[in-house]
Scaffold this motif. Sequence first.
Motif, mmCIF file in Angstrom:
data_model
loop_
_atom_site.group_PDB
_atom_site.id
_atom_site.type_symbol
_atom_site.label_atom_id
_atom_site.label_comp_id
_atom_site.label_asym_id
_atom_site.label_seq_id
_atom_site.Cartn_x
_atom_site.Cartn_y
_atom_site.Cartn_z
ATOM 1 N N ALA A 196 0.830 -1.213 0.000
ATOM 2 C CA ALA A 196 0.000 0.000 0.000
ATOM 3 C C ALA A 196 0.859 1.255 0.000
ATOM 4 C CB ALA A 196 -0.932 -0.012 1.207
ATOM 5 N N ASN A 197 1.882 1.281 0.833
ATOM 6 C CA ASN A 197 2.711 2.483 0.904
ATOM 7 C C ASN A 197 3.567 2.653 -0.345
ATOM 8 O OD1 ASN A 197 3.417 4.858 2.188
ATOM 9 N ND2 ASN A 197 5.010 3.927 3.432
ATOM 10 N N VAL A 198 4.010 1.547 -0.937
ATOM 11 C CA VAL A 198 4.743 1.643 -2.202
ATOM 12 C C VAL A 198 3.835 2.214 -3.287
ATOM 13 C CG1 VAL A 198 5.896 0.308 -4.016
ATOM 14 C CG2 VAL A 198 6.383 -0.163 -1.613
ATOM 15 N N ALA A 199 2.596 1.753 -3.346
ATOM 16 C CA ALA A 199 1.645 2.287 -4.329
ATOM 17 C C ALA A 199 1.367 3.765 -4.080
ATOM 18 C CB ALA A 199 0.343 1.486 -4.275
ATOM 19 N N ALA A 200 1.181 4.139 -2.817
ATOM 20 C CA ALA A 200 0.916 5.547 -2.480
ATOM 21 C C ALA A 200 2.084 6.431 -2.894
ATOM 22 C CB ALA A 200 0.643 5.680 -0.992
ATOM 23 N N HIS A 201 3.318 5.933 -2.710
ATOM 24 C CA HIS A 201 4.483 6.730 -3.093
ATOM 25 C C HIS A 201 4.609 6.847 -4.612
ATOM 26 C CE1 HIS A 201 5.823 6.735 1.075
ATOM 27 N NE2 HIS A 201 6.765 7.573 0.720
ATOM 28 N N ARG A 202 4.180 5.829 -5.355
ATOM 29 C CA ARG A 202 4.212 5.954 -6.816
ATOM 30 C C ARG A 202 3.255 7.051 -7.270
ATOM 31 N NH1 ARG A 202 7.287 6.536 -10.834
ATOM 32 N NH2 ARG A 202 6.451 5.887 -12.848
ATOM 33 N N VAL A 203 2.083 7.090 -6.659
ATOM 34 C CA VAL A 203 1.125 8.161 -6.980
ATOM 35 C C VAL A 203 1.720 9.516 -6.607
ATOM 36 C CG1 VAL A 203 -1.162 9.106 -6.447
ATOM 37 C CG2 VAL A 203 -0.863 6.636 -6.749
ATOM 38 N N ALA A 204 2.366 9.581 -5.448
ATOM 39 C CA ALA A 204 2.983 10.841 -5.012
ATOM 40 C C ALA A 204 4.058 11.282 -5.993
ATOM 41 C CB ALA A 204 3.569 10.665 -3.615
ATOM 42 N N ALA A 205 4.882 10.333 -6.464
ATOM 43 C CA ALA A 205 5.948 10.680 -7.405
ATOM 44 C C ALA A 205 5.369 11.193 -8.722
ATOM 45 C CB ALA A 205 6.849 9.477 -7.641
ATOM 46 N N LEU A 206 4.382 10.498 -9.258
ATOM 47 C CA LEU A 206 3.767 10.934 -10.516
ATOM 48 C C LEU A 206 3.094 12.295 -10.355
ATOM 49 C CD1 LEU A 206 2.287 7.510 -11.685
ATOM 50 C CD2 LEU A 206 4.110 8.814 -12.835
ATOM 51 N N THR A 207 2.518 12.537 -9.197
ATOM 52 C CA THR A 207 1.901 13.843 -8.943
ATOM 53 C C THR A 207 2.959 14.936 -8.949
ATOM 54 O OG1 THR A 207 0.136 12.805 -7.650
ATOM 55 C CG2 THR A 207 0.493 15.164 -7.322
ATOM 56 N N ARG A 208 4.103 14.677 -8.308
ATOM 57 C CA ARG A 208 5.172 15.679 -8.272
ATOM 58 C C ARG A 208 5.834 15.854 -9.630
ATOM 59 N NH1 ARG A 208 3.637 13.976 -3.908
ATOM 60 N NH2 ARG A 208 3.937 14.955 -1.876
ATOM 61 N N LEU A 209 5.726 14.845 -10.478
ATOM 62 C CA LEU A 209 6.181 14.973 -11.865
ATOM 63 C C LEU A 209 5.158 15.719 -12.724
ATOM 64 C CD1 LEU A 209 7.609 11.361 -12.280
ATOM 65 C CD2 LEU A 209 8.949 13.462 -12.548
ATOM 66 N N ARG A 210 4.052 16.117 -12.081
ATOM 67 C CA ARG A 210 2.943 16.819 -12.753
ATOM 68 C C ARG A 210 2.333 15.969 -13.868
ATOM 69 N NH1 ARG A 210 6.903 20.037 -11.609
ATOM 70 N NH2 ARG A 210 7.843 19.857 -13.663
ATOM 71 N N GLU A 211 2.327 14.677 -13.641
ATOM 72 C CA GLU A 211 1.705 13.737 -14.582
ATOM 73 C C GLU A 211 0.421 13.200 -13.959
ATOM 74 O OE1 GLU A 211 4.374 10.787 -16.007
ATOM 75 O OE2 GLU A 211 5.797 12.245 -16.826
ATOM 76 N N GLY A 212 -0.538 14.109 -13.810
ATOM 77 C CA GLY A 212 -1.789 13.742 -13.157
ATOM 78 C C GLY A 212 -2.516 12.617 -13.856
ATOM 79 N N GLY A 213 -2.511 12.632 -15.192
ATOM 80 C CA GLY A 213 -3.197 11.576 -15.936
ATOM 81 C C GLY A 213 -2.590 10.212 -15.672
ATOM 82 N N ARG A 214 -1.254 10.139 -15.704
ATOM 83 C CA ARG A 214 -0.594 8.855 -15.442
ATOM 84 C C ARG A 214 -0.796 8.414 -13.992
ATOM 85 N NH1 ARG A 214 5.478 8.592 -16.963
ATOM 86 N NH2 ARG A 214 5.108 6.454 -16.237
ATOM 87 N N ALA A 215 -0.812 9.364 -13.084
ATOM 88 C CA ALA A 215 -1.068 9.016 -11.677
ATOM 89 C C ALA A 215 -2.436 8.370 -11.531
ATOM 90 C CB ALA A 215 -0.967 10.263 -10.796
ATOM 91 N N LEU A 216 -3.430 8.932 -12.195
ATOM 92 C CA LEU A 216 -4.791 8.403 -12.071
ATOM 93 C C LEU A 216 -4.929 7.066 -12.795
ATOM 94 C CD1 LEU A 216 -6.773 11.737 -12.466
ATOM 95 C CD2 LEU A 216 -6.203 10.501 -10.357
ATOM 96 N N GLU A 217 -4.195 6.879 -13.876
ATOM 97 C CA GLU A 217 -4.184 5.566 -14.533
ATOM 98 C C GLU A 217 -3.594 4.517 -13.599
ATOM 99 O OE1 GLU A 217 -2.011 5.931 -18.150
ATOM 100 O OE2 GLU A 217 -3.459 7.302 -19.075
ATOM 101 N N TYR A 218 -2.544 4.902 -12.897
ATOM 102 C CA TYR A 218 -1.917 3.978 -11.943
ATOM 103 C C TYR A 218 -2.893 3.650 -10.814
ATOM 104 C CZ TYR A 218 1.551 1.997 -8.755
ATOM 105 O OH TYR A 218 2.239 1.156 -7.918
ATOM 106 N N VAL A 219 -3.594 4.667 -10.318
ATOM 107 C CA VAL A 219 -4.560 4.471 -9.228
ATOM 108 C C VAL A 219 -5.654 3.492 -9.640
ATOM 109 C CG1 VAL A 219 -6.377 5.620 -7.881
ATOM 110 C CG2 VAL A 219 -4.128 6.695 -8.134
ATOM 111 N N ALA A 220 -6.052 3.561 -10.893
ATOM 112 C CA ALA A 220 -7.131 2.683 -11.370
ATOM 113 C C ALA A 220 -6.765 1.212 -11.258
ATOM 114 C CB ALA A 220 -7.481 3.028 -12.817
ATOM 115 N N ASN A 221 -5.472 0.903 -11.200
ATOM 116 C CA ASN A 221 -5.027 -0.492 -11.114
ATOM 117 C C ASN A 221 -4.645 -0.914 -9.703
ATOM 118 O OD1 ASN A 221 -5.208 -1.160 -13.950
ATOM 119 N ND2 ASN A 221 -3.470 0.223 -14.268
#
Length: 407
Positions: free
Chosen positions: A297-322
């Motif tokens: 769970a924390n590894v997944a949360a950090h991936r979302v955090a990293a993509l958000t800080r990369l300003r890749e909101g679309g990719r972050a949300l695609e990752y969240v969907a999985n």
Amino acid sequence: MDDQAQAIGSRVRYWRQRRGLDRQRFADMVGRSMSWLDKVEKGERSILRLPMLERVADALGVTPEILTDGPAAHRAADCVDAVEVQAIRSALGRYPALSANLSSATPTTHAQIVRQLNYLGQAWLSSNLTAVAQHLPKLIDDAQIAVEIASTGPEQLAARRSLVMTYRLASSMLLKFDANHIAWLAADRAMQAALPTDDTVALARATRSVARAMTSAGQESDAIAALANMAGRMRPDLQQSDGELLPLFGMLFLAASIAAARIDDHAVALMMHDEADAVVARLGDEHRTHDTVFGPANVAAHRVAALTRLREGGRALEYVANIDPTIMVSLPAERRANYLLDLTTSYTYTGRYEEAVRSLNEAERLAPQEVRCRPLAHALLRALLTSTNGSLSRTVHNMATRAGLTA
């Protein structure tokens, strides 16, 4: 009994106790007797006349409005304030070992320090930040003294591990409220406490803290280098470990992924995430204590955090969907609320304002202090206030009001 006087008296008592002031000391601070203070706190005497109201508020480190206005009082009680941040800073500026009276003092035992660390660690994971702020300055003093008086060997190591954890908690608290330079000081203190031990656990914990402070101070490359060096140092010890080191090892890569994302290094951010994923596979079941929350769970949360800080909101949300949503429930309130704040940011980036408001609302429900009190969440609220209308705008406005923000 006057209802307003009773309400004000109750707030005076609350803030006096929150500031750690006994009745005699506070009475002396405002130039009145203890019997006068008793009557004020019981609502039997009004202090609505401005000079006295201002004197009492000033002694408590609050504005008069916090004593007289119900909504303002409620908001203030929910949040860590500038006085408490300054108290942590002051504790970091004290050096108890220099005191001539150190040998005659009655020290807090190591067992008591560990109990307090566990209590504050659980408060942190629950996002009860006011509890952490109130008790942390004394813990800093106690943990520093414990190191000075501990004998060599296991007792000294145990004292230093506790001091590292105390400084780490201080640094993490200060980062939440954008006090980055003081957070850097606390993190460096953690490293200085760990270095004499040559203890892998203490050094790994201190390195994480230093790296987070470096990242917030714009030294992301230095943070990544420190984390990589610590990971390299740990690798030979992992085979002999009973599993205690693996979660700490994995957390180094999560911190590195965030630092890399902050400087738009997509490749390193992904590589660090993959390294953390590999550690999860080795660890098996999630390892969760007050000082390390590591697992899928924390590894997944950090991936979302990293993509958000990369300003890749679309990719972050695609990752969240999985992500299996059931695993995120395993996260403690503090980590889960910050995951929701990252989701709010990504939804806002992509113009999905309804989902953004829903995520922020859920974060507030789960951990009110994370949304109502932190500058990060306030920035999200201000952005949504200008981006929403209709019922969504009303929901955001209500959240902003609870956070003390104006439209």
